[in-house]
Design an enzyme around this catalytic site. Structure first.
Site, PDB file in Angstrom:
ATOM      1  N   SER A  69       2.124   8.643   0.047  1.00  0.00           N
ATOM      2  CA  SER A  69       3.144   9.566   0.544  1.00  0.00           C
ATOM      3  C   SER A  69       4.553   9.006   0.435  1.00  0.00           C
ATOM      4  O   SER A  69       5.499   9.760   0.250  1.00  0.00           O
ATOM      5  CB  SER A  69       2.848   9.937   2.006  1.00  0.00           C
ATOM      6  OG  SER A  69       2.781   8.784   2.804  1.00  0.00           O
ATOM      7  N   LYS A  76       3.346  -2.818  -3.549  1.00  0.00           N
ATOM      8  CA  LYS A  76       3.661  -1.447  -3.115  1.00  0.00           C
ATOM      9  C   LYS A  76       5.170  -1.275  -3.080  1.00  0.00           C
ATOM     10  O   LYS A  76       5.874  -2.035  -2.394  1.00  0.00           O
ATOM     11  CB  LYS A  76       3.035  -1.163  -1.746  1.00  0.00           C
ATOM     12  CG  LYS A  76       3.228   0.283  -1.290  1.00  0.00           C
ATOM     13  CD  LYS A  76       2.231   0.710  -0.223  1.00  0.00           C
ATOM     14  CE  LYS A  76       2.473   0.098   1.122  1.00  0.00           C
ATOM     15  NZ  LYS A  76       1.675   0.742   2.193  1.00  0.00           N
ATOM     16  N   GLU A 133      -2.472  -9.692  -1.412  1.00  0.00           N
ATOM     17  CA  GLU A 133      -3.593 -10.015  -2.293  1.00  0.00           C
ATOM     18  C   GLU A 133      -4.218  -8.735  -2.832  1.00  0.00           C
ATOM     19  O   GLU A 133      -4.318  -7.739  -2.105  1.00  0.00           O
ATOM     20  CB  GLU A 133      -4.686 -10.738  -1.509  1.00  0.00           C
ATOM     21  CG  GLU A 133      -4.473 -12.190  -1.215  1.00  0.00           C
ATOM     22  CD  GLU A 133      -5.661 -12.734  -0.421  1.00  0.00           C
ATOM     23  OE1 GLU A 133      -6.392 -13.584  -0.963  1.00  0.00           O
ATOM     24  OE2 GLU A 133      -5.834 -12.320   0.730  1.00  0.00           O
ATOM     25  N   ASP A 192      -4.781   5.610  10.357  1.00  0.00           N
ATOM     26  CA  ASP A 192      -4.946   6.526   9.222  1.00  0.00           C
ATOM     27  C   ASP A 192      -6.398   6.460   8.742  1.00  0.00           C
ATOM     28  O   ASP A 192      -6.827   5.435   8.200  1.00  0.00           O
ATOM     29  CB  ASP A 192      -3.989   6.131   8.090  1.00  0.00           C
ATOM     30  CG  ASP A 192      -4.117   7.039   6.878  1.00  0.00           C
ATOM     31  OD1 ASP A 192      -4.916   8.001   6.928  1.00  0.00           O
ATOM     32  OD2 ASP A 192      -3.418   6.797   5.877  1.00  0.00           O
ATOM     33  N   ASN A 199      -8.346   3.827   2.294  1.00  0.00           N
ATOM     34  CA  ASN A 199      -7.956   2.587   2.984  1.00  0.00           C
ATOM     35  C   ASN A 199      -9.143   1.671   3.273  1.00  0.00           C
ATOM     36  O   ASN A 199      -8.968   0.592   3.823  1.00  0.00           O
ATOM     37  CB  ASN A 199      -7.245   2.914   4.305  1.00  0.00           C
ATOM     38  CG  ASN A 199      -5.933   3.638   4.090  1.00  0.00           C
ATOM     39  OD1 ASN A 199      -5.331   3.519   3.033  1.00  0.00           O
ATOM     40  ND2 ASN A 199      -5.499   4.398   5.074  1.00  0.00           N
ATOM     41  N   ASP A 226      -3.571  -1.087   3.791  1.00  0.00           N
ATOM     42  CA  ASP A 226      -2.576  -0.125   4.282  1.00  0.00           C
ATOM     43  C   ASP A 226      -2.529  -0.076   5.806  1.00  0.00           C
ATOM     44  O   ASP A 226      -3.255   0.662   6.455  1.00  0.00           O
ATOM     45  CB  ASP A 226      -2.853   1.278   3.722  1.00  0.00           C
ATOM     46  CG  ASP A 226      -1.641   2.195   3.903  1.00  0.00           C
ATOM     47  OD1 ASP A 226      -0.752   1.865   4.721  1.00  0.00           O
ATOM     48  OD2 ASP A 226      -1.563   3.234   3.215  1.00  0.00           O
TER      49      ASP A 226
END
Length: 416
Positions: free
Chosen positions: A115, A134, A222, A264, A269, A283
């Site tokens: 997102s 990320k 990692e 979440d 995940n 995450d």
């Protein structure tokens, strides 16, 4: 603004088409053409729109019309990537113009898009460690308020969501969560917390944060080699039972031991490392801390539900802020029934067969009553907590896991 106008025109043309014998069912506002318009615009909006999908629990929408569920799932599936020049600019601004020297290799094509950012595969130059990088989409953090304001206007003007959701409270919690998730330094700290919590855990693995390649808008960890649970096929009943049991165990530990939860429930995940028979957790942007005062009250409420003590459930619900004490009997019974349903697997004797569970359907049937008669919005802490728990139940259901929930409760919570 242009989306709202085009949706209105689309609804008008669909209405004309139907009155002239064109056929069709359902809302004229949610015609196929308007669904496509929504997907195209919300997909470009990214953060706030995808957060709405997550927030309304795209895993199992208790409260959304099916057309909106379809839109949000399509938005999730069609998230766009940054063009290469934009990714390069973000990396240079965050890690300096020589950022590439941090890596002996860096795959410029992202392997995933979420997102608020996208993920690239790379190898750390200093150690040769495979890593996941990320990178946050530029402008996401600064556009949260305007995007949420626009979403709020769109939802209100189009009557996309049912009354009783206390939209402004929902938007306020979404804003706080989005702001948190845009802070990758905070997410890195949350990941390190889980590394400490689960250091000796036999089943869960947490990726190490690479500090020298992490900033507020770039997070390097990692690389985790497991496959998302959603893509795992042909697992034995024993493995599915093991995964389901440990996912629910982790939920109970997060609530009653850590008072810190990754909220979440997205399948992506949870990565299953088949050779090691372990789950890799990724995450941690949606991690939340709960006060001891709140968790004490929530424990008392759940314990009362397990004991079938509806008087105590009402008392604890009022103390937590679920109820005001002025609710009509229909609302009160619906709320107490929903809490009893949530607790029911933990009072079941022996392994609970999640593939046969009717909890989510039963709760769904109660939602319209609670939306109609609710006098106060739910406590802010419960938005994320309920999303994670319902997501964990649904994950167990999709796995077809058999979990001895009562035993898990006794081993992890009875001494709270």
């Amino acid at each position: 603004g242009s989306l709202a106008a085009s949706l209105s025109l689309g609804a008008a043309s669909e209405s004309i088409r139907r009155t002239t014998g064109g056929g069709g069912q359902g809302s004229v506002f949610m015609s196929d053409a308007n669904v496509r318009r929504l997907v195209a615009t919300l997909g470009r909006m990214r953060g706030a729109a995808l957060k709405l999908g997550q927030f309304m629990s795209i895993q199992d929408n208790h409260m959304l019309p099916p057309e909106i569920e379809k839109v949000l799932q399509q938005v999730q599936a069609h998230a766009n990537y940054m063009p290469d020049w934009q990714m390069e600019r973000v990396m240079s601004e965050e890690l300096g113009s020589e950022w590439q020297s941090l890596f002996s290799s860096f795959d410029r094509t992202p392997v995933a898009s979420a997102s608020i950012g996208q993920v690239h595969r790379a190898v750390l130059a200093s150690t040769g460690t495979p890593v996941a990088v990320k990178i946050q989409f530029p402008g996401i953090a600064g556009s949260i308020n305007s995007d949420l304001a626009n979403l709020s206007i769109l939802i209100r003007s189009s009557a996309l969501l049912p009354k009783g959701l206390y939209l402004q409270n929902t938007i306020a919690v979404m804003r706080r969560e989005l702001e948190d998730e845009c802070d990758y330094v905070r997410e890195a700290a949350s990941g390190k917390k889980f590394t400490e919590f689960l250091a000796d855990d036999p089943f869960f693995v947490v990726p190490k944060v690479i500090d020298e390649a992490t900033t507020g808008k770039v997070l390097t960890t990692e690389w985790m080699s497991g496959k998302p649970l959603s893509r795992m096929k042909g697992m034995s009943q024993e493995i599915r039972d093991t995964i389901g049991t440990n996912i629910l165990r982790l939920c109970l530990q997060e609530l009653f031991h850590f008072r810190f939860m990754q909220t979440d429930p997205n399948w992506a995940n949870f990565l299953y490392d088949q050779p090691a028979n372990k789950i890799q957790l990724i995450d941690f942007g949606a991690s939340r801390e709960y006060t001891k005062e709140f968790m004490d009250g929530w424990f008392r409420l759940l314990k009362a539900a397990l004991d079938g003590d509806r008087g105590a459930m009402k008392t604890e619900s009022e103390a937590l802020g679920y109820l005001t004490g002025e609710e009509n009997d229909e609302m009160l019974q619906a709320h107490l029934d929903s809490m009893a349903l949530l607790a029911s697997p933990f009072s079941h004797e022996g392994p609970y067969p999640f593939e046969n569970q009717t909890i989510t359907d039963s709760v769904r049937a109660l939602i319209p009553i609670m939306l109609k008669h609710r006098l106060t919005p739910p406590p802010p802490e419960t938005y994320s907590l309920n999303r994670k728990l319902s997501g964990a139940f649904l994950m167990c259901a999709r796995l077809g896991a058999h979990v001895d929930c009562k035993k898990l409760w006794e081993e992890n919570v009875s001494g709270y």
